[in-house]
Design a protein around this motif. Structure first.
Motif, PDB file in Angstrom:
ATOM      1  N   GLN A   1      29.374 -48.762 -27.496  1.00 19.77           N
ATOM      2  CA  GLN A   1      28.504 -49.504 -26.580  1.00 19.77           C
ATOM      3  C   GLN A   1      29.257 -50.002 -25.346  1.00 19.77           C
ATOM      4  OE1 GLN A   1      29.424 -50.318 -29.708  1.00 19.77           O
ATOM      5  NE2 GLN A   1      28.942 -52.453 -30.169  1.00 19.77           N
ATOM      6  N   PHE A   2      30.593 -49.957 -25.379  1.00 19.17           N
ATOM      7  CA  PHE A   2      31.389 -50.372 -24.231  1.00 19.17           C
ATOM      8  C   PHE A   2      31.888 -49.167 -23.425  1.00 19.17           C
ATOM      9  CE2 PHE A   2      31.825 -53.563 -27.564  1.00 19.17           C
ATOM     10  CZ  PHE A   2      31.387 -54.685 -26.897  1.00 19.17           C
ATOM     11  N   ASP A   3      31.395 -47.994 -23.766  1.00 20.30           N
ATOM     12  CA  ASP A   3      31.732 -46.764 -23.055  1.00 20.30           C
ATOM     13  C   ASP A   3      30.572 -46.449 -22.116  1.00 20.30           C
ATOM     14  OD1 ASP A   3      32.228 -44.183 -22.187  1.00 20.30           O
ATOM     15  OD2 ASP A   3      33.003 -43.499 -24.123  1.00 20.30           O
ATOM     16  N   GLY A   4      30.813 -46.594 -20.810  1.00 17.82           N
ATOM     17  CA  GLY A   4      29.745 -46.386 -19.841  1.00 17.82           C
ATOM     18  C   GLY A   4      29.195 -44.970 -19.849  1.00 17.82           C
ATOM     19  N   VAL A   5      30.053 -43.991 -20.130  1.00 17.93           N
ATOM     20  CA  VAL A   5      29.600 -42.593 -20.146  1.00 17.93           C
ATOM     21  C   VAL A   5      28.623 -42.373 -21.294  1.00 17.93           C
ATOM     22  CG1 VAL A   5      30.327 -40.196 -20.425  1.00 17.93           C
ATOM     23  CG2 VAL A   5      31.704 -41.765 -19.042  1.00 17.93           C
ATOM     24  N   VAL A   6      28.975 -42.875 -22.483  1.00 20.75           N
ATOM     25  CA  VAL A   6      28.110 -42.707 -23.643  1.00 20.75           C
ATOM     26  C   VAL A   6      26.812 -43.482 -23.464  1.00 20.75           C
ATOM     27  CG1 VAL A   6      27.892 -43.184 -26.115  1.00 20.75           C
ATOM     28  CG2 VAL A   6      30.038 -42.272 -25.200  1.00 20.75           C
ATOM     29  N   ARG A   7      26.894 -44.633 -22.840  1.00 23.83           N
ATOM     30  CA  ARG A   7      25.721 -45.511 -22.745  1.00 23.83           C
ATOM     31  C   ARG A   7      24.748 -45.086 -21.653  1.00 23.83           C
ATOM     32  NH1 ARG A   7      26.135 -52.132 -22.823  1.00 23.83           N
ATOM     33  NH2 ARG A   7      23.897 -52.549 -23.077  1.00 23.83           N
ATOM     34  N   TYR A   8      25.287 -44.622 -20.495  1.00 23.59           N
ATOM     35  CA  TYR A   8      24.409 -44.371 -19.354  1.00 23.59           C
ATOM     36  C   TYR A   8      24.319 -42.890 -18.944  1.00 23.59           C
ATOM     37  CZ  TYR A   8      24.881 -49.421 -18.903  1.00 23.59           C
ATOM     38  OH  TYR A   8      24.876 -50.763 -19.159  1.00 23.59           O
ATOM     39  N   ALA A   9      25.211 -42.051 -19.439  1.00 21.09           N
ATOM     40  CA  ALA A   9      25.167 -40.620 -19.101  1.00 21.09           C
ATOM     41  C   ALA A   9      25.531 -39.817 -20.342  1.00 21.09           C
ATOM     42  CB  ALA A   9      26.120 -40.322 -17.943  1.00 21.09           C
ATOM     43  N   LYS A  10      24.637 -39.830 -21.293  1.00 17.98           N
ATOM     44  CA  LYS A  10      24.935 -39.200 -22.577  1.00 17.98           C
ATOM     45  C   LYS A  10      25.155 -37.698 -22.435  1.00 17.98           C
ATOM     46  CE  LYS A  10      23.547 -39.582 -27.393  1.00 17.98           C
ATOM     47  NZ  LYS A  10      22.557 -40.146 -28.340  1.00 17.98           N
ATOM     48  N   TRP A  11      24.465 -37.062 -21.489  1.00 12.68           N
ATOM     49  CA  TRP A  11      24.655 -35.626 -21.282  1.00 12.68           C
ATOM     50  C   TRP A  11      26.093 -35.338 -20.883  1.00 12.68           C
ATOM     51  CZ3 TRP A  11      26.423 -33.798 -16.627  1.00 12.68           C
ATOM     52  CH2 TRP A  11      26.364 -34.671 -15.534  1.00 12.68           C
ATOM     53  N   LEU A  12      26.674 -36.238 -20.067  1.00 18.57           N
ATOM     54  CA  LEU A  12      28.063 -36.055 -19.651  1.00 18.57           C
ATOM     55  C   LEU A  12      29.003 -36.250 -20.835  1.00 18.57           C
ATOM     56  CD1 LEU A  12      29.999 -35.528 -17.326  1.00 18.57           C
ATOM     57  CD2 LEU A  12      29.979 -37.989 -16.812  1.00 18.57           C
TER      58      LEU A  12
ATOM     59  N   ALA B   1      42.318 -40.908 -17.524  1.00 19.84           N
ATOM     60  CA  ALA B   1      42.145 -41.188 -18.950  1.00 19.84           C
ATOM     61  C   ALA B   1      42.824 -42.501 -19.321  1.00 19.84           C
ATOM     62  CB  ALA B   1      42.713 -40.040 -19.778  1.00 19.84           C
ATOM     63  N   VAL B   2      44.013 -42.740 -18.769  1.00 20.68           N
ATOM     64  CA  VAL B   2      44.728 -43.988 -19.036  1.00 20.68           C
ATOM     65  C   VAL B   2      43.928 -45.178 -18.517  1.00 20.68           C
ATOM     66  CG1 VAL B   2      46.825 -45.300 -18.548  1.00 20.68           C
ATOM     67  CG2 VAL B   2      46.979 -42.853 -19.024  1.00 20.68           C
ATOM     68  N   GLU B   3      43.341 -45.027 -17.325  1.00 21.89           N
ATOM     69  CA  GLU B   3      42.536 -46.104 -16.749  1.00 21.89           C
ATOM     70  C   GLU B   3      41.277 -46.353 -17.591  1.00 21.89           C
ATOM     71  OE1 GLU B   3      40.306 -47.233 -12.517  1.00 21.89           O
ATOM     72  OE2 GLU B   3      41.469 -45.378 -12.736  1.00 21.89           O
ATOM     73  N   TYR B   4      40.674 -45.280 -18.089  1.00 21.00           N
ATOM     74  CA  TYR B   4      39.486 -45.402 -18.936  1.00 21.00           C
ATOM     75  C   TYR B   4      39.806 -46.173 -20.209  1.00 21.00           C
ATOM     76  CZ  TYR B   4      36.326 -43.841 -22.644  1.00 21.00           C
ATOM     77  OH  TYR B   4      35.490 -43.794 -23.724  1.00 21.00           O
ATOM     78  N   ILE B   5      40.936 -45.859 -20.839  1.00 24.41           N
ATOM     79  CA  ILE B   5      41.337 -46.554 -22.064  1.00 24.41           C
ATOM     80  C   ILE B   5      41.572 -48.027 -21.787  1.00 24.41           C
ATOM     81  CG2 ILE B   5      43.183 -46.756 -23.775  1.00 24.41           C
ATOM     82  CD1 ILE B   5      43.483 -43.715 -23.634  1.00 24.41           C
ATOM     83  N   SER B   6      42.243 -48.312 -20.669  1.00 21.44           N
ATOM     84  CA  SER B   6      42.525 -49.702 -20.315  1.00 21.44           C
ATOM     85  C   SER B   6      41.244 -50.491 -20.091  1.00 21.44           C
ATOM     86  CB  SER B   6      43.403 -49.742 -19.063  1.00 21.44           C
ATOM     87  OG  SER B   6      43.638 -51.073 -18.658  1.00 21.44           O
ATOM     88  N   ASN B   7      40.288 -49.911 -19.380  1.00 19.83           N
ATOM     89  CA  ASN B   7      39.027 -50.595 -19.125  1.00 19.83           C
ATOM     90  C   ASN B   7      38.252 -50.817 -20.420  1.00 19.83           C
ATOM     91  OD1 ASN B   7      39.594 -50.597 -16.385  1.00 19.83           O
ATOM     92  ND2 ASN B   7      38.399 -48.741 -15.971  1.00 19.83           N
ATOM     93  N   TYR B   8      38.296 -49.841 -21.297  1.00 17.84           N
ATOM     94  CA  TYR B   8      37.601 -49.961 -22.580  1.00 17.84           C
ATOM     95  C   TYR B   8      38.191 -51.107 -23.399  1.00 17.84           C
ATOM     96  CZ  TYR B   8      36.270 -48.831 -27.383  1.00 17.84           C
ATOM     97  OH  TYR B   8      35.813 -48.900 -28.674  1.00 17.84           O
ATOM     98  N   GLU B   9      39.505 -51.164 -23.487  1.00 14.96           N
ATOM     99  CA  GLU B   9      40.162 -52.212 -24.270  1.00 14.96           C
ATOM    100  C   GLU B   9      39.830 -53.594 -23.724  1.00 14.96           C
ATOM    101  OE1 GLU B   9      44.099 -49.638 -25.670  1.00 14.96           O
ATOM    102  OE2 GLU B   9      44.207 -50.999 -23.950  1.00 14.96           O
ATOM    103  N   GLU B  10      39.810 -53.732 -22.407  1.00 12.29           N
ATOM    104  CA  GLU B  10      39.489 -55.023 -21.804  1.00 12.29           C
ATOM    105  C   GLU B  10      38.050 -55.431 -22.098  1.00 12.29           C
ATOM    106  OE1 GLU B  10      40.349 -54.610 -17.695  1.00 12.29           O
ATOM    107  OE2 GLU B  10      42.541 -54.541 -17.975  1.00 12.29           O
TER     108      GLU B  10
ATOM    109  N   LEU C   1      33.529 -53.251 -35.085  1.00 12.14           N
ATOM    110  CA  LEU C   1      32.494 -52.383 -34.529  1.00 12.14           C
ATOM    111  C   LEU C   1      33.130 -51.081 -34.062  1.00 12.14           C
ATOM    112  CD1 LEU C   1      33.390 -53.034 -31.452  1.00 12.14           C
ATOM    113  CD2 LEU C   1      31.611 -54.755 -31.523  1.00 12.14           C
ATOM    114  N   HIS C   2      32.280 -50.067 -33.860  1.00 12.07           N
ATOM    115  CA  HIS C   2      32.834 -48.786 -33.411  1.00 12.07           C
ATOM    116  C   HIS C   2      33.300 -48.860 -31.968  1.00 12.07           C
ATOM    117  CE1 HIS C   2      33.605 -44.539 -33.181  1.00 12.07           C
ATOM    118  NE2 HIS C   2      32.771 -44.413 -32.162  1.00 12.07           N
ATOM    119  N   GLY C   3      32.466 -49.408 -31.095  1.00  7.11           N
ATOM    120  CA  GLY C   3      32.874 -49.621 -29.717  1.00  7.11           C
ATOM    121  C   GLY C   3      32.245 -48.711 -28.695  1.00  7.11           C
TER     122      GLY C   3
END
Length: 367
Positions: free
Chosen positions: A172-183, A226-235, A168-170
């Motif tokens: 859907q596990f990005d909170g910014v894309v899912r809940y704050a698309k303008w951001l 950014a490092v924390e964001y990547i880590s949370n996404y991977e988990e 999958l692209h992934g």
């Protein structure tokens, strides 16, 4: 000013003089007027394959962002020419619909990428397109096959060793894309600005013969958030694979290529083609590897040949066979071997006229 038509006296004189215009290479003629041709050699189609393509069982690429200046389309097209697979997964953000809506950007290199993908589909490669957030418009075509390319929302890939992987692209596990698309759109603008700076740096490095290096990727991995964001996404992605009961997951989205074990689940991200220029490949035994393609195959082979020549090693015979989908090439003539160069930017009109006048003088003297 002389025009480039069949009645152009330069063309007519050149034809009558035979090879008179070849007295000086094109680069030398430009140098007479203080101009310099920049860029790599433009080669004919039959010369694009400098070695036999590497055969893989499966290839995964994502985040190419065709339609943006940051896309490394020339490197991607070169990669596709030199790598074949039974199955090719396009794991989202292949065409950047967000950027195309704002401003149109498309060149020949982007066309070459599309043509290489369609060629693979015509020649028997199963091409599967999993749309991402930047090409989300294609999600309206889930279940449809377009020009031999299957469009699906996600897939379970069965590897050669029998293990199953969620593809999958992934986003859907990005909170910014899912809940704050303008951001996400604001972040996309800032990201494109960083990519533009990386592009200028790449041009400077290429002038000195250095390989591609991404400033934006370096900064991104140095910023703590950014490092924390990547880590949370991977988990989050690994947790989804664990809940689905599969052995691993293949995704994209965050432009960070990696293969690693996360509590019994194999997390794999195939990277991108705006920063890292990477793809994920599965071999015939089921092993997965990240492939880095930051240099053109022709440049690598030329450098290798020079190194072997310096060591006194006789090079292997060059591959002259055309690709299977091309007719056999005609015997090379001197014109075929002549060097063509890509001019970066337009030549001033006055200089272009001077070049034509110089060509007339050369042809007249030869006659």
């Amino acid at each position: 000013m002389l025009t480039r038509t069949s009645h152009n006296p330069v063309v007519a004189t050149a034809k009558s003089a035979g090879k008179a215009l070849r007295a000086k290479p094109f680069r030398d003629r430009l140098a007479l007027f203080g101009l310099r041709a920049r860029g790599r050699k433009r080669v004919k189609r039959k010369h694009l394959i400098v070695r036999e393509p590497v055969r893989h069982r499966t290839l995964f690429i994502s985040d190419t962002h065709l339609g943006t200046p940051g896309c490394k389309a020339e490197l991607l097209a070169d990669f596709l020419r030199h790598n074949e697979a039974d199955t090719l997964y396009l794991v989202g953000d292949i065409i950047d619909g967000w950027r195309i809506k704002r401003s149109w950007y498309w060149n020949d290199a982007h066309n070459h990428v599309i043509q290489e993908i369609l060629r693979k589909a015509r020649k028997g490669t199963r091409v599967i397109y999993v749309p991402g957030n930047h090409d989300e418009a294609l999600r309206d075509y889930i279940g449809v096959t377009l020009a031999g390319v299957e469009v699906i929302n996600e897939d379970i890939h069965r590897a050669a060793d029998g293990k199953s992987y969620l593809v999958l692209h992934g986003d859907q596990f990005d909170g910014v894309v899912r809940y704050a698309k303008w951001l996400a759109h604001v972040g996309d603008w800032a990201y494109n600005f960083a990519l533009a700076a990386s592009g200028m740096l790449h041009n400077i490095r290429r002038t000195f013969g250095l390989s591609y290096w991404s400033l934006s990727a370096y900064l991104k991995h140095k910023v703590k958030n950014a490092v924390e964001y990547i880590s949370n996404y991977e988990e989050a992605v690994a947790r989804e694979a664990r809940d689905r009961g599969v052995d691993g997951v293949v995704c994209g989205h965050i432009h960070h290529a990696e293969v690693r074990d996360m509590d019994g689940v194999t997390y794999m991200n195939d990277g991108d083609w705006v920063e890292s220029c990477t793809a994920l490949a599965e071999d015939m035994t089921g092993n997965f590897t990240i492939l880095h393609w930051t240099r053109f195959a022709a440049d690598v082979d030329a450098e290798k040949a020079e190194h072997e020549k310096a060591l006194g090693i006789l090079p292997a015979p060059a591959i002259t066979q055309p690709r299977s989908d091309e007719p056999a090439p005609a015997k090379e003539t001197e014109e075929d071997l002549d060097e063509e160069v890509i001019i970066d930017g337009s030549i001033p009109v006055a200089a272009r006229d001077d070049i034509q006048q110089e060509a007339i003088k050369m042809a007249s003297s030869a006659a």
